[in-house]
Design a protein around this motif. Structure first.
Motif, PDB file in Angstrom:
ATOM      1  N   ALA A   1      33.224  43.052  33.148  1.00 58.08           N
ATOM      2  CA  ALA A   1      34.263  43.766  33.900  1.00 58.08           C
ATOM      3  C   ALA A   1      33.694  44.361  35.182  1.00 58.08           C
ATOM      4  O   ALA A   1      34.331  44.333  36.236  1.00 58.08           O
ATOM      5  CB  ALA A   1      34.888  44.859  33.020  1.00 58.08           C
ATOM      6  N   PHE A   2      32.468  44.911  35.045  1.00 52.04           N
ATOM      7  CA  PHE A   2      31.825  45.474  36.233  1.00 52.04           C
ATOM      8  C   PHE A   2      31.591  44.397  37.285  1.00 52.04           C
ATOM      9  O   PHE A   2      31.797  44.609  38.481  1.00 52.04           O
ATOM     10  CB  PHE A   2      30.498  46.132  35.829  1.00 52.04           C
ATOM     11  CG  PHE A   2      29.748  46.689  36.992  1.00 52.04           C
ATOM     12  CD1 PHE A   2      28.717  45.956  37.587  1.00 52.04           C
ATOM     13  CD2 PHE A   2      30.065  47.930  37.503  1.00 52.04           C
ATOM     14  CE1 PHE A   2      28.020  46.470  38.654  1.00 52.04           C
ATOM     15  CE2 PHE A   2      29.379  48.447  38.572  1.00 52.04           C
ATOM     16  CZ  PHE A   2      28.343  47.718  39.158  1.00 52.04           C
ATOM     17  N   GLY A   3      31.148  43.211  36.785  1.00 50.47           N
ATOM     18  CA  GLY A   3      30.950  42.113  37.725  1.00 50.47           C
ATOM     19  C   GLY A   3      32.248  41.690  38.387  1.00 50.47           C
ATOM     20  O   GLY A   3      32.297  41.452  39.593  1.00 50.47           O
ATOM     21  N   ARG A   4      33.321  41.612  37.547  1.00 51.73           N
ATOM     22  CA  ARG A   4      34.620  41.238  38.139  1.00 51.73           C
ATOM     23  C   ARG A   4      35.072  42.302  39.133  1.00 51.73           C
ATOM     24  O   ARG A   4      35.581  41.985  40.215  1.00 51.73           O
ATOM     25  CB  ARG A   4      35.659  41.060  37.023  1.00 51.73           C
ATOM     26  CG  ARG A   4      35.456  39.784  36.187  1.00 51.73           C
ATOM     27  CD  ARG A   4      36.680  39.509  35.329  1.00 51.73           C
ATOM     28  NE  ARG A   4      36.939  40.583  34.374  1.00 51.73           N
ATOM     29  CZ  ARG A   4      36.393  40.672  33.168  1.00 51.73           C
ATOM     30  NH1 ARG A   4      35.553  39.723  32.762  1.00 51.73           N
ATOM     31  NH2 ARG A   4      36.681  41.674  32.359  1.00 51.73           N
ATOM     32  N   ASN A   5      34.915  43.578  38.706  1.00 53.47           N
ATOM     33  CA  ASN A   5      35.307  44.661  39.621  1.00 53.47           C
ATOM     34  C   ASN A   5      34.491  44.611  40.910  1.00 53.47           C
ATOM     35  O   ASN A   5      35.006  44.868  42.008  1.00 53.47           O
ATOM     36  CB  ASN A   5      35.126  46.019  38.944  1.00 53.47           C
ATOM     37  CG  ASN A   5      36.133  46.242  37.815  1.00 53.47           C
ATOM     38  OD1 ASN A   5      37.202  45.630  37.812  1.00 53.47           O
ATOM     39  ND2 ASN A   5      35.791  47.078  36.857  1.00 53.47           N
ATOM     40  N   TYR A   6      33.220  44.293  40.735  1.00 55.30           N
ATOM     41  CA  TYR A   6      32.375  44.180  41.920  1.00 55.30           C
ATOM     42  C   TYR A   6      32.888  43.079  42.850  1.00 55.30           C
ATOM     43  O   TYR A   6      32.994  43.254  44.070  1.00 55.30           O
ATOM     44  CB  TYR A   6      30.935  43.910  41.491  1.00 55.30           C
ATOM     45  CG  TYR A   6      30.023  43.562  42.634  1.00 55.30           C
ATOM     46  CD1 TYR A   6      29.737  42.230  42.933  1.00 55.30           C
ATOM     47  CD2 TYR A   6      29.475  44.550  43.428  1.00 55.30           C
ATOM     48  CE1 TYR A   6      28.910  41.900  43.979  1.00 55.30           C
ATOM     49  CE2 TYR A   6      28.648  44.237  44.488  1.00 55.30           C
ATOM     50  CZ  TYR A   6      28.360  42.908  44.757  1.00 55.30           C
ATOM     51  OH  TYR A   6      27.551  42.594  45.793  1.00 55.30           O
TER      52      TYR A   6
END
Length: 408
Positions: free
Chosen positions: A330-335
């Motif tokens: 999720a953090f990667g997607r948010n990034y």
């Protein structure tokens, strides 16, 4: 002089020659008396004029004599002054000639001295130029020799040695900043070949609570200038992504000297559209990418610390690991979403600036047109409007004419 004397009251005149008496009326008598007086007056006048003329001629002669005498004196004085001035002029000319001769002599001496100095400086400059040329020639020869030696060394190096040279550079750069920027980090060679392949280096950083919050798999690629088949960065991305997943690293970074002339790989290049959380960087941005990812990962320290605390309390480690992986994803997607929005916002700002510049140009143009229209409106008169239109001219003339009183 004839004298007419009246003898009686009846205006008688006695002739002085024959003593004959003549009787005349008053008008003729007065006329005769007037003639006698005029003749006497003219005689006296001529006599006095003659005396005055003689006196004037004498005075003129005296004045001329005095003037001639004064002129002779003035002429003598002027001749004396002229002689004196001639003498002074001759002396001044002599002095001037001496001064000019001295000045010419001094100028000639200075000119000769300046020429000598100029020749000396020219000779010194020529010697310096020769020495400088020789020095530059030697330096160029040394540099050419060094370049040839470097090319020969690179030609003799194997691909493995070239890669090890880049690895050593990155390791030295990291160790130089380790104590200042990464006191809790680990950076070392990847020696685990359990997955069939291994990367070059693995970076892991930990918080004060010994919680890992950042991990990066590094691959270093270099090649010889004389290599016949040139490799590309994209040729190594698949293996790097596999190594990242096998070693449980969050990010993957390819430090590359390949494709040196490429406009794409000039600094830090995000290739996450090909493989997730992957970057290609030049060696000079090696520490920069670590710092960038480290700052981005600092926000996850608290979450990871809580997860580690939960692990220590023996609560379903598998579920929390999956949650952690989900959070990472999720953090990667948010990034990626944030980066996409950031890029889109920058593009929109650039487009807005371009549109505003265009609107500004149109407003300036419209302002010019409005000014011209205002000037034309200010110059507009009824006379100009009715020119060539007798009907309108007659109507305006009728409107402007004073009203005539109605006839009684």
């Amino acid at each position: 002089m004839t004298q007419i004397t009246p003898t009686t009251a009846s205006n008688e005149i006695k002739c002085p020659h024959c003593d004959t008496l003549f009787t005349i009326d008053e008008a003729k008598y007065a006329d005769i008396v007037q003639q006698v007086r005029t003749t006497e007056f003219e005689g006296e006048l001529h006599a006095r004029l003659a005396v005055a003329e003689q006196t004037k001629q004498a005075e003129i002669a005296l004045a001329v004599a005095n003037t001639e005498q004064q002129a002779l004196k003035v002429s003598a004085t002027k001749d004396s002054q002229i002689q004196q001035l001639k003498s002074e002029l001759k002396s001044a000319a002599t002095n001037q000639e001496l001064a000019v001769a001295k000045a010419i002599s001094a100028a000639t001496e200075n000119l000769n001295e300046a020429r000598s100095k100029l020749h000396l400086q020219a000779a010194e400059q020529k010697v310096k130029e020769v020495a400088l040329t020789q020095s530059h020639t030697k330096e160029l020869a040394l540099k050419d020799e060094l370049i040839d030696r470097y090319k020969d060394m690179k030609a003799k190096l194997s691909v493995k040695l070239l890669g090890e040279t880049l690895e050593q550079h990155c390791e030295v750069e990291f160790n130089r900043m380790r104590s200042l920027a990464f006191p809790n980090a680990e950076f070392g060679k990847d020696n685990d070949t359990s997955g069939g392949t291994k990367g070059d280096y693995v970076f892991r950083d930990y918080s004060e609570d010994d919680v890992q919050y950042l991990s990066i798999m590094f691959e270093m690629k270099n090649q010889s200038d004389l290599t016949a088949s040139k490799k590309k960065n994209i040729d190594f991305l698949a293996k790097l992504d596999k190594d990242r997943n096998d070693k449980g690293c969050e990010y993957a970074v390819l430090v590359s000297m390949l494709e040196e002339d490429s406009d794409l790989y000039t600094g830090v290049t995000d290739v996450s559209h090909l493989y997730p959380k992957m970057f290609v960087v030049r060696p000079q941005f090696f520490l920069a990418i670590i710092g960038l990812l480290r700052n981005a990962a600092l926000n996850t320290i608290m979450v990871k610390a809580e997860l580690e605390q939960v692990k220590k309390q023996n609560i379903d480690i598998t579920d929390f690991e999956s949650e952690l992986d989900g959070f990472k994803a999720a953090f990667g997607r948010n990034y990626q979403l944030a980066k996409g929005k950031f890029d889109a916002a920058i593009k929109e700002i650039d487009n807005a600036i371009a549109r505003l510049q265009k609107v500004r140009g149109e407003l300036l143009g419209s302002e010019n047109h409005l000014r011209l229209a205002n000037d034309k409106a200010a110059a507009l008169t009824v006379k100009k409007l009715t020119k060539g239109n007798p009907t309108m001219a007659a109507k305006f003339a009728k409107l402007n004419a004073p009203e005539q009183p109605d006839a009684a």
